[in-house]
Motif scaffolding. Structure first.
Motif, PDB file in Angstrom:
ATOM      1  N   ARG A  91      -3.511  39.949  23.351  1.00 30.33           N
ATOM      2  CA  ARG A  91      -4.357  38.813  22.963  1.00 30.33           C
ATOM      3  C   ARG A  91      -5.585  38.784  23.854  1.00 30.33           C
ATOM      4  O   ARG A  91      -5.489  38.691  25.079  1.00 30.33           O
ATOM      5  N   ALA A  92      -6.741  38.840  23.255  1.00 28.44           N
ATOM      6  CA  ALA A  92      -7.985  38.867  24.015  1.00 28.44           C
ATOM      7  C   ALA A  92      -8.244  37.550  24.748  1.00 28.44           C
ATOM      8  O   ALA A  92      -8.979  37.528  25.751  1.00 28.44           O
ATOM      9  N   ASP A  93      -7.651  36.452  24.265  1.00 29.47           N
ATOM     10  CA  ASP A  93      -7.901  35.146  24.876  1.00 29.47           C
ATOM     11  C   ASP A  93      -6.886  34.776  25.945  1.00 29.47           C
ATOM     12  O   ASP A  93      -6.949  33.687  26.526  1.00 29.47           O
ATOM     13  N   THR A 146       1.987  32.331  28.222  1.00 32.41           N
ATOM     14  CA  THR A 146       0.556  32.244  27.926  1.00 32.41           C
ATOM     15  C   THR A 146      -0.177  33.550  28.241  1.00 32.41           C
ATOM     16  O   THR A 146      -1.316  33.728  27.811  1.00 32.41           O
TER      17      THR A 146
END
Length: 251
Positions: free
Chosen positions: A75-77, A108
């Motif tokens: 996930r890039a975020d 996360t």
């Protein structure tokens, strides 16, 4: 880091001996091993996200991180996993307290394994299940799967480290060859992590060398009563790229 092995001997002159290889794209910029000017940390530094893969801090603290390999895109975020290493090295918390505080936030991040040593206790955290791993004194290792998963390169490195420890040959000159083995595993022994077979073969070596990706740093860390010694050999697409050997006070 993508492969870490250690010999943990509480109460000895060298409570922790740790070896590790950092595998990364050659194009990703990083600073070599150095004393950080903005924190009491001795480590290399990832210039893309600002964290690190392996470092030492005050009181003999050591932290290292490996990614968990799967075919699922990252996930890039997600926050930087390397920031966790730097955060632990500066934290006043014990290894147990730090990992317990991290457990609710583990999901996360993109999947990782975090190894932490507070000068007394060595523990791991597997982010997939937010599981704290109680590690026993003696030899251990982790790669891009759960702690102690017996991948071929993990078995090779721990067996060769065990032989060095038994012989008393634990100086850097005896340990570098362990980290620089390019022997590939037989296809029948390869893990199935969702990547193509050709790539799985290339990644089965302790020391990885492909056109765009490979082992960027080999490291040896020794925690002693009064100081921690950290040696690093660096590599790029064209081979050896430098060497550093520095110490960090343990008190």
């Amino acid at each position: 880091m993508c492969l870490i092995a250690w010999n943990w001997q509480p109460g000895s002159a060298t409570p922790l001996l740790l070896l590790g290889n950092r595998d990364e794209f050659y194009a990703r910029p990083a600073e070599p091993l150095h004393h950080w000017p903005d924190a009491p940390i001795l480590a290399g530094r990832d210039l893309q996200a600002g964290g690190t893969w392996l470092g030492v801090g005050p009181g003999g603290r050591v932290a290292a991180l490996t990614n968990y390999r799967s075919a699922t895109p990252v996930r890039a975020d997600a926050p930087s996993r390397g920031a966790l290493v730097a955060d632990f090295l500066q934290s006043p918390l014990s290894a147990q307290a730090y990992l317990q505080a991290l457990q609710p936030e583990a999901s996360t991040y993109n999947p990782f394994n975090l190894l932490v040593f507070d000068g007394q206790t060595l523990l791991g955290l597997e982010s997939r299940g937010a599981r704290i791993v109680a590690l026993q004194p003696g030899l251990g290792a982790v790669s891009n799967a759960d702690f102690l998963t017996p991948w071929p390169k993990l078995r090779q490195l721990t067996a060769r480290l065990a032989a060095c420890v038994t012989r008393g040959d634990t100086s850097d000159e005896h340990l570098w060859p362990l980290l620089q083995s390019r022997a590939l595993a037989a296809d029948a022994e390869l893990p199935h992590t969702g990547v193509p077979l050709e790539l799985e073969r290339a990644l089965s070596a302790v020391f990885i060398a492909t056109p765009g990706y490979g082992t960027r740093a080999c490291s040896v860390v020794r925690v002693n009563a009064d100081k921690t010694h950290f040696s690093e050999q660096r590599f790029g697409a064209n081979g050896a790229a430098g060497h550093s050997s520095l110490t960090h006070p343990s008190p």
